[in-house]
Design a protein around this motif. Structure first.
Motif, PDB file in Angstrom:
ATOM      1  N   PHE A 162       0.781  -1.139   0.040  1.00  0.00           N
ATOM      2  CA  PHE A 162       0.034   0.102  -0.009  1.00  0.00           C
ATOM      3  C   PHE A 162       0.801   1.419   0.093  1.00  0.00           C
ATOM      4  O   PHE A 162       0.693   2.335  -0.469  1.00  0.00           O
ATOM      5  CB  PHE A 162      -0.842   0.085   1.096  1.00  0.00           C
ATOM      6  CG  PHE A 162      -2.280  -0.964   0.909  1.00  0.00           C
ATOM      7  CD1 PHE A 162      -2.929  -0.782   0.023  1.00  0.00           C
ATOM      8  CD2 PHE A 162      -2.539  -1.744   1.769  1.00  0.00           C
ATOM      9  CE1 PHE A 162      -4.174  -1.609  -0.171  1.00  0.00           C
ATOM     10  CE2 PHE A 162      -3.432  -2.709   1.630  1.00  0.00           C
ATOM     11  CZ  PHE A 162      -4.518  -2.494   0.889  1.00  0.00           C
ATOM     12  N   LYS A 163       1.890   1.285   0.645  1.00  0.00           N
ATOM     13  CA  LYS A 163       2.911   2.312   0.617  1.00  0.00           C
ATOM     14  C   LYS A 163       3.355   2.521  -0.920  1.00  0.00           C
ATOM     15  O   LYS A 163       3.333   3.779  -1.391  1.00  0.00           O
ATOM     16  CB  LYS A 163       4.131   2.166   1.501  1.00  0.00           C
ATOM     17  CG  LYS A 163       3.577   2.336   3.096  1.00  0.00           C
ATOM     18  CD  LYS A 163       4.898   1.832   3.817  1.00  0.00           C
ATOM     19  CE  LYS A 163       4.725   1.916   5.398  1.00  0.00           C
ATOM     20  NZ  LYS A 163       6.085   1.722   6.150  1.00  0.00           N
ATOM     21  N   LYS A 164       3.944   1.640  -1.378  1.00  0.00           N
ATOM     22  CA  LYS A 164       4.267   1.757  -3.110  1.00  0.00           C
ATOM     23  C   LYS A 164       3.216   2.272  -3.885  1.00  0.00           C
ATOM     24  O   LYS A 164       3.418   3.131  -4.736  1.00  0.00           O
ATOM     25  CB  LYS A 164       4.756   0.374  -3.281  1.00  0.00           C
ATOM     26  CG  LYS A 164       5.952  -0.171  -2.718  1.00  0.00           C
ATOM     27  CD  LYS A 164       6.393  -1.495  -3.286  1.00  0.00           C
ATOM     28  CE  LYS A 164       7.630  -2.163  -2.504  1.00  0.00           C
ATOM     29  NZ  LYS A 164       7.705  -3.575  -3.084  1.00  0.00           N
ATOM     30  N   MET A 165       1.765   1.616  -3.600  1.00  0.00           N
ATOM     31  CA  MET A 165       0.706   2.279  -4.345  1.00  0.00           C
ATOM     32  C   MET A 165       0.457   3.726  -4.114  1.00  0.00           C
ATOM     33  O   MET A 165       0.015   4.499  -5.096  1.00  0.00           O
ATOM     34  CB  MET A 165      -0.467   1.457  -4.011  1.00  0.00           C
ATOM     35  CG  MET A 165      -0.475   0.156  -4.452  1.00  0.00           C
ATOM     36  SD  MET A 165      -1.769  -1.191  -3.774  1.00  0.00           S
ATOM     37  CE  MET A 165      -3.132  -0.074  -4.262  1.00  0.00           C
ATOM     38  N   ALA A 166       0.474   4.079  -2.869  1.00  0.00           N
ATOM     39  CA  ALA A 166       0.565   5.649  -2.384  1.00  0.00           C
ATOM     40  C   ALA A 166       1.689   6.443  -3.240  1.00  0.00           C
ATOM     41  O   ALA A 166       1.172   7.503  -3.873  1.00  0.00           O
ATOM     42  CB  ALA A 166       0.477   5.651  -1.100  1.00  0.00           C
ATOM     43  N   MET A 167       2.755   5.988  -3.107  1.00  0.00           N
ATOM     44  CA  MET A 167       3.577   6.518  -4.051  1.00  0.00           C
ATOM     45  C   MET A 167       3.573   6.613  -5.278  1.00  0.00           C
ATOM     46  O   MET A 167       3.809   7.776  -5.954  1.00  0.00           O
ATOM     47  CB  MET A 167       5.076   6.168  -3.611  1.00  0.00           C
ATOM     48  CG  MET A 167       5.516   6.058  -2.132  1.00  0.00           C
ATOM     49  SD  MET A 167       6.012   7.878  -1.495  1.00  0.00           S
ATOM     50  CE  MET A 167       7.570   8.027  -2.514  1.00  0.00           C
ATOM     51  N   GLY A 168       3.104   5.823  -5.842  1.00  0.00           N
ATOM     52  CA  GLY A 168       2.626   5.923  -7.388  1.00  0.00           C
ATOM     53  C   GLY A 168       1.827   6.769  -7.508  1.00  0.00           C
ATOM     54  O   GLY A 168       1.678   7.543  -8.722  1.00  0.00           O
ATOM     55  N   GLN A 169       0.346   6.989  -7.077  1.00  0.00           N
ATOM     56  CA  GLN A 169      -0.512   7.946  -7.096  1.00  0.00           C
ATOM     57  C   GLN A 169      -0.052   9.268  -6.735  1.00  0.00           C
ATOM     58  O   GLN A 169      -0.881   9.955  -7.346  1.00  0.00           O
ATOM     59  CB  GLN A 169      -1.686   7.108  -6.116  1.00  0.00           C
ATOM     60  CG  GLN A 169      -2.200   5.890  -6.790  1.00  0.00           C
ATOM     61  CD  GLN A 169      -2.813   5.905  -8.231  1.00  0.00           C
ATOM     62  OE1 GLN A 169      -3.297   6.836  -8.731  1.00  0.00           O
ATOM     63  NE2 GLN A 169      -2.436   5.067  -8.953  1.00  0.00           N
ATOM     64  N   THR A 170       0.716   9.641  -5.815  1.00  0.00           N
ATOM     65  CA  THR A 170       1.066  10.765  -5.518  1.00  0.00           C
ATOM     66  C   THR A 170       2.087  11.456  -6.008  1.00  0.00           C
ATOM     67  O   THR A 170       2.300  12.838  -6.154  1.00  0.00           O
ATOM     68  CB  THR A 170       1.013  11.020  -3.915  1.00  0.00           C
ATOM     69  OG1 THR A 170       2.074   9.951  -3.391  1.00  0.00           O
ATOM     70  CG2 THR A 170      -0.422  10.492  -3.170  1.00  0.00           C
ATOM     71  N   ASN A 209      -9.380   9.646 -12.898  1.00  0.00           N
ATOM     72  CA  ASN A 209      -9.648   8.520 -13.742  1.00  0.00           C
ATOM     73  C   ASN A 209      -8.517   7.430 -13.419  1.00  0.00           C
ATOM     74  O   ASN A 209      -8.769   6.274 -13.280  1.00  0.00           O
ATOM     75  CB  ASN A 209      -9.911   8.715 -15.275  1.00  0.00           C
ATOM     76  CG  ASN A 209     -11.187   9.113 -15.558  1.00  0.00           C
ATOM     77  OD1 ASN A 209     -12.202   9.177 -15.143  1.00  0.00           O
ATOM     78  ND2 ASN A 209     -11.039  10.082 -16.756  1.00  0.00           N
ATOM     79  N   GLY A 210      -7.347   7.908 -13.363  1.00  0.00           N
ATOM     80  CA  GLY A 210      -6.153   7.351 -13.085  1.00  0.00           C
ATOM     81  C   GLY A 210      -6.404   6.684 -11.341  1.00  0.00           C
ATOM     82  O   GLY A 210      -5.914   5.328 -11.117  1.00  0.00           O
ATOM     83  N   VAL A 211      -7.002   7.221 -10.480  1.00  0.00           N
ATOM     84  CA  VAL A 211      -7.250   6.805  -9.037  1.00  0.00           C
ATOM     85  C   VAL A 211      -8.201   5.508  -9.258  1.00  0.00           C
ATOM     86  O   VAL A 211      -8.122   4.741  -8.441  1.00  0.00           O
ATOM     87  CB  VAL A 211      -7.715   8.027  -8.360  1.00  0.00           C
ATOM     88  CG1 VAL A 211      -8.097   7.190  -6.926  1.00  0.00           C
ATOM     89  CG2 VAL A 211      -6.746   8.920  -7.852  1.00  0.00           C
ATOM     90  N   MET A 212      -9.009   5.564 -10.062  1.00  0.00           N
ATOM     91  CA  MET A 212      -9.995   4.465 -10.262  1.00  0.00           C
ATOM     92  C   MET A 212      -9.260   3.171 -10.944  1.00  0.00           C
ATOM     93  O   MET A 212      -9.855   2.017 -10.799  1.00  0.00           O
ATOM     94  CB  MET A 212     -11.259   5.062 -11.102  1.00  0.00           C
ATOM     95  CG  MET A 212     -12.184   5.947 -10.221  1.00  0.00           C
ATOM     96  SD  MET A 212     -13.601   6.339 -11.132  1.00  0.00           S
ATOM     97  CE  MET A 212     -13.096   7.249 -12.550  1.00  0.00           C
ATOM     98  N   TYR A 213      -8.272   3.324 -12.017  1.00  0.00           N
ATOM     99  CA  TYR A 213      -7.956   2.302 -12.555  1.00  0.00           C
ATOM    100  C   TYR A 213      -6.612   1.668 -11.978  1.00  0.00           C
ATOM    101  O   TYR A 213      -6.442   0.413 -11.911  1.00  0.00           O
ATOM    102  CB  TYR A 213      -7.520   2.871 -14.089  1.00  0.00           C
ATOM    103  CG  TYR A 213      -6.720   1.962 -15.008  1.00  0.00           C
ATOM    104  CD1 TYR A 213      -7.851   0.800 -15.652  1.00  0.00           C
ATOM    105  CD2 TYR A 213      -5.685   1.944 -15.105  1.00  0.00           C
ATOM    106  CE1 TYR A 213      -7.171   0.052 -16.457  1.00  0.00           C
ATOM    107  CE2 TYR A 213      -4.954   0.754 -16.176  1.00  0.00           C
ATOM    108  CZ  TYR A 213      -5.973  -0.192 -16.674  1.00  0.00           C
ATOM    109  OH  TYR A 213      -5.415  -1.022 -17.544  1.00  0.00           O
TER     110      TYR A 213
END
Length: 259
Positions: A162-170, A209-213
């Motif tokens: 989840f940390k890696k995912m958050a870094m990718g999204q932000t 849209n990226g947050v949803m995909y």
């Protein structure tokens, strides 16, 4: 007289019995004389052994031929996958960059095909821009980004994922969207004010849209894939996303829309 007849009959019967014991039929139906004694069993067992051996050999030949013909495509596919994985390990940046470029080219062609009328032609210049972006920018940055995430968060447990995912999204996602829209607009001849206007119009909807995909795609990539294959998996997921983002990048400039 009678005793002599009985002795002659017994002698003839014994002779016939010995003749039957000393003959046997071969596989072709001819009678071959065989020596009397233990050799009869040995030669008979040898003749019975040859037939199963012959049939077994023929069957083995047929089976091996079938396996060779049916598994040729599998061997070819496995050979390509092995070659690709070897290239990923020996020349990671180049291999991932070329892979990203090919995916962007295919996605842009698909993006042009969906709304395209039959009389229209493909914009190959646009496709070349997308392929160059995947080759020169996205492919190398994905390689170094996933290596950075692996060094900062080496574990693959749920919290680390989840940390890696958050870094990718932000961090990574917004930065790459800004680079993509700005570079594509500049290559189309748009000036600075038009690029800023495009970012104001397209960047926020694209990020939403990226947050949803992307969260589910990133979860699968970070949780289940080794580091050296993560760019390939991410590029595979980005095929559908690239169809969308190339459509967004090909929209008319904001100044044209305002008029």
């Amino acid at each position: 007289m009678t005793g002599a007849l009985f002795r002659n009959a017994a002698s003839d019967a014994a002779r016939i019995f010995r003749l039957k014991l000393t003959t046997t039929a071969n596989p072709f139906g001819k009678l071959n004389p065989l020596p009397i004694g233990g050799n009869i069993r040995r030669l008979q067992s040898r003749s019975f052994y040859r037939t199963p051996q012959f049939l077994g050999k023929a069957k083995e030949t047929r089976v091996s031929g079938f396996c060779t013909s049916s598994s040729s495509s599998t061997v070819s596919t496995a050979g390509f996958i092995g070659w690709y994985l070897g290239m990923v390990k020996s020349r990671p940046v180049l291999t991932k960059s070329v892979t990203s470029s090919l995916i962007y080219i295919a996605a842009d062609l698909s993006s042009q095909t969906i709304p395209q009328a039959l009389v229209e032609s493909y914009d190959l210049v646009r496709t070349a821009r997308m392929g160059g972006y995947g080759l020169l920018i996205l492919g190398p940055t994905l390689h170094y980004w996933f290596n950075l995430m692996s060094s900062l968060f080496p574990k693959r447990d749920l919290i680390t994922t989840f940390k890696k995912m958050a870094m990718g999204q932000t961090v990574y996602g917004p930065a790459m969207n800004v680079v993509f829209f700005s570079l594509n607009a500049a290559l189309q001849g748009e000036n600075g004010s038009e690029i800023v206007a495009r970012l104001k119009r397209d960047l926020l909807p694209t990020m939403l849209n990226g947050v949803m995909y992307w969260p589910l795609c990133d979860f699968i990539t970070f949780k289940f894939c080794p580091v050296y294959l993560q760019p390939l998996v991410s590029n595979s997921f980005s095929y559908l996303w690239t169809i969308y983002i190339t459509y967004m990048a090909s929209r008319a400039t904001p100044t044209t829309i305002e008029i």
